[in-house]
Structures are given as structure tokens and as C-alpha cells.
Write an enzyme that holds these catalytic residues in place. Structure first.
Site, PDB file in Angstrom:
ATOM      1  CG  ASN A 124     -20.028 -31.071  82.951  1.00  0.00           C
ATOM      2  OD1 ASN A 124     -20.698 -32.098  82.940  1.00  0.00           O
ATOM      3  ND2 ASN A 124     -20.551 -29.863  82.939  1.00  0.00           N
ATOM      4  CE1 TYR A 168     -29.123 -21.558  83.993  1.00  0.00           C
ATOM      5  CE2 TYR A 168     -27.200 -22.558  82.955  1.00  0.00           C
ATOM      6  CZ  TYR A 168     -27.748 -21.633  83.820  1.00  0.00           C
ATOM      7  OH  TYR A 168     -26.933 -20.769  84.511  1.00  0.00           O
ATOM      8  NE  ARG A 170     -21.601 -30.681  75.806  1.00  0.00           N
ATOM      9  CZ  ARG A 170     -22.625 -30.171  76.488  1.00  0.00           C
ATOM     10  NH1 ARG A 170     -23.770 -30.807  76.559  1.00  0.00           N
ATOM     11  NH2 ARG A 170     -22.501 -29.010  77.113  1.00  0.00           N
ATOM     12  CG  ASP A 185     -16.495 -22.339  78.073  1.00  0.00           C
ATOM     13  OD1 ASP A 185     -16.118 -22.794  79.167  1.00  0.00           O
ATOM     14  OD2 ASP A 185     -17.148 -21.273  77.977  1.00  0.00           O
ATOM     15  CE  LYS A 189     -19.214 -28.596  79.561  1.00  0.00           C
ATOM     16  NZ  LYS A 189     -18.151 -27.578  79.576  1.00  0.00           N
TER      17      LYS A 189
HETATM   18  P1  IMP Z   1     -18.581 -24.667  81.318  1.00  0.00           P
HETATM   19  O1  IMP Z   1     -18.255 -25.942  82.018  1.00  0.00           O
HETATM   20  O2  IMP Z   1     -17.855 -23.485  81.797  1.00  0.00           O
HETATM   21  O3  IMP Z   1     -18.551 -24.858  79.835  1.00  0.00           O
HETATM   22  O4  IMP Z   1     -20.094 -24.347  81.712  1.00  0.00           O
HETATM   23  C1  IMP Z   1     -21.131 -24.901  81.031  1.00  0.00           C
HETATM   24  C2  IMP Z   1     -22.441 -24.568  81.745  1.00  0.00           C
HETATM   25  O5  IMP Z   1     -23.406 -24.231  80.753  1.00  0.00           O
HETATM   26  C3  IMP Z   1     -22.992 -25.770  82.483  1.00  0.00           C
HETATM   27  O6  IMP Z   1     -22.565 -25.818  83.807  1.00  0.00           O
HETATM   28  C4  IMP Z   1     -24.480 -25.547  82.368  1.00  0.00           C
HETATM   29  O7  IMP Z   1     -24.884 -24.643  83.340  1.00  0.00           O
HETATM   30  C5  IMP Z   1     -24.618 -24.886  81.000  1.00  0.00           C
HETATM   31  N1  IMP Z   1     -24.796 -25.898  79.946  1.00  0.00           N
HETATM   32  C6  IMP Z   1     -23.943 -26.185  78.934  1.00  0.00           C
HETATM   33  N2  IMP Z   1     -24.404 -27.192  78.185  1.00  0.00           N
HETATM   34  C7  IMP Z   1     -25.552 -27.563  78.746  1.00  0.00           C
HETATM   35  C8  IMP Z   1     -26.491 -28.593  78.428  1.00  0.00           C
HETATM   36  O8  IMP Z   1     -26.348 -29.381  77.491  1.00  0.00           O
HETATM   37  N3  IMP Z   1     -27.560 -28.662  79.248  1.00  0.00           N
HETATM   38  C9  IMP Z   1     -27.755 -27.818  80.287  1.00  0.00           C
HETATM   39  N4  IMP Z   1     -26.912 -26.864  80.643  1.00  0.00           N
HETATM   40  C10 IMP Z   1     -25.812 -26.735  79.866  1.00  0.00           C
END
Ligand code: IMP
Length: 205
Positions: free
Chosen positions: A15, A161, A188, A79, A18
Site C-alpha cells: 500500500n 475512507y 497511523r 493492518d 501507508k
Molecule cells: P489493510 O491493507 O488490510 O490494512 O486495509 C486497510 C484498509 O483500511 C484500507 O484499504 C482502507 O480502506 C482503510 N484505511 C486504513 N487506514 C486508512 C486511512 O488512513 N485512510 C483511509 N482509509 C484507511
């Protein structure tokens, strides 16, 4: 700032948002020479990293452990998700693929708005867990930011989001607020601060 030693850690994510946010935080905390962050490309990892659990903490640990053990590296993973109270905590651990396995941010966000139509309770939070796999041990660091969900998208900055999430203490969404503001108050940021404090205690001066 001078450090006794530095540490190289693989960041087990694909990502780019991130990576960008945490890289900026390293600079803000003057930690970019203490923690050398490596991408998955540097270790030749191209596979999908498993995320098979129903909690954010278990998935963070799973991702870090998978990469660390497969490639024999120290590593961290993150995550995260959005928890909406009126939706019983959804999308939560399923945030990235709420509207389907193709992981489309716009569709995910629209589905939250549709499911929230007419609901008065708009309270929500972002939650993240960073799992660090260091020399065979796991350490976890959690962060949350409280806020509320809008009725419609506002702004287009950030990712996921962000255009529908207004953090407490502000009057507009992370889609409008600058990255500098988001990176000072976000879930984060809170987790990264704990993570960096741990690394500084272990490796810094
Ligand atoms: P992961 O990669 O499985 O941790 O999924 C994280 C998901 O949570 C992302 O794809 C977003 O949909 C949502 N998310 C996590 N952090 C954020 C943020 O800082 N802004 C907006 N959406 C977030």
C-alpha cells in the site's frame, strides 16, 4: 540526531499510501537514519501476503511473521480499518475489500455511505496495529483516531475512507485536511509514535 546503531526493517505492505505516510513520519521524528525501511521489492517478494484473521491485530502479526520467516528478515507490518459504530464495527478488518474482493476504495466508501443513509449515530474510528517481528519476537503498537462519518464525500485527498471521515476536533474530512495535519493526529501516527519510541529505546541514543 546521532544514533548508536541503525536497524533495517522490511515494511511488509504494497500500500503506497501507508509507505508514504510512515516515511514522512520518520522524517518528522528525525528517525530516517535510525530506521532504514526496505520495501518488499528489495527482498524479491511479489506474492500476496496472507491476511486470514478476523481481527486487525492478528492480521498485522500474520503479515509480519509471514514475511519475516519466509525471507529471514526483521520486518514490520500494519493492518488497519474503519470501525463504524452504527454498523456494529464494520467495515473493520474487512475495510480494504468491503464492497468486494477487487478492493476498490470508491466502491467501499460508497457502500458505507449507503448503509449509513438516514442513521443518526455517525461515530466511527480508524484503528491500526503495527506488528514488529524483531529477532524472533513480536511486538505490537496500536493507534486509533475517533471521528464521524459524513453524509456524502467531501474532498479527494488521502486514500480509502478519508473523504467521509471527519476526525474529532476538526470540521472537515481527511479528504480535505492536509497530509501534515492527518499525519499529526491519525491512527497511523499514534501507532507509529509508539513503534518509534520502542525502536529509539532499543537502538537510539
Ligand atoms: P489493510 O491493507 O488490510 O490494512 O486495509 C486497510 C484498509 O483500511 C484500507 O484499504 C482502507 O480502506 C482503510 N484505511 C486504513 N487506514 C486508512 C486511512 O488512513 N485512510 C483511509 N482509509 C484507511
Amino acid at each position: 540526531m546521532k544514533h548508536q546503531e541503525n536497524i533495517t526493517l522490511v515494511f511488509a505492505t504494497r500500500n503506497r499510501h501507508k509507505i508514504e505516510e510512515i516515511s514522512k513520519m520518520l522524517v518528522t521524528h528525525q528517525m530516517e537514519d535510525l530506521l532504514l525501511m526496505q520495501g518488499l521489492d528489495a527482498i524479491g517478494s511479489q506474492e500476496e501476503i496472507p491476511e486470514t484473521h478476523e481481527t486487525i491485530i492478528e492480521n498485522a502479526i500474520e503479515k509480519a511473521t509471514y514475511i519475516a520467516e519466509k525471507y529471514q528478515v526483521n520486518c514490520f507490518a500494519e493492518d488497519s480499518g474503519l470501525e463504524v459504530d452504527a454498523l456494529d464495527g464494520a467495515p473493520g478488518v474487512h475495510s480494504a475489500h468491503y464492497a468486494g474482493p477487487h478492493r476498490d476504495d470508491d466502491e467501499n466508501l460508497d457502500l458505507v455511505l449507503t448503509r449509513m443513509e438516514g442513521l443518526k449515530n455517525r461515530s466511527a474510528r480508524y484503528r491500526t496495529v503495527i506488528a514488529l517481528y524483531l529477532d524472533g519476537s513480536i511486538h505490537t503498537f496500536e493507534g486509533t483516531v475517533e471521528g464521524k462519518i459524513t453524509d456524502a464525500r467531501i474532498g479527494s485527498g488521502g486514500f480509502g475512507y478519508d473523504p467521509i471521515f471527519i476526525p474529532d476536533g476538526y470540521d472537515t474530512t481527511f479528504g480535505v485536511l492536509s497530509p501534515e495535519i492527518k499525519n499529526k493526529i491519525s491512527h497511523r501516527y499514534v501507532a507509529t509514535q509508539k513503534f518509534l519510541t520502542f525502536l529509539r529505546g532499543k537502538f537510539g541514543t
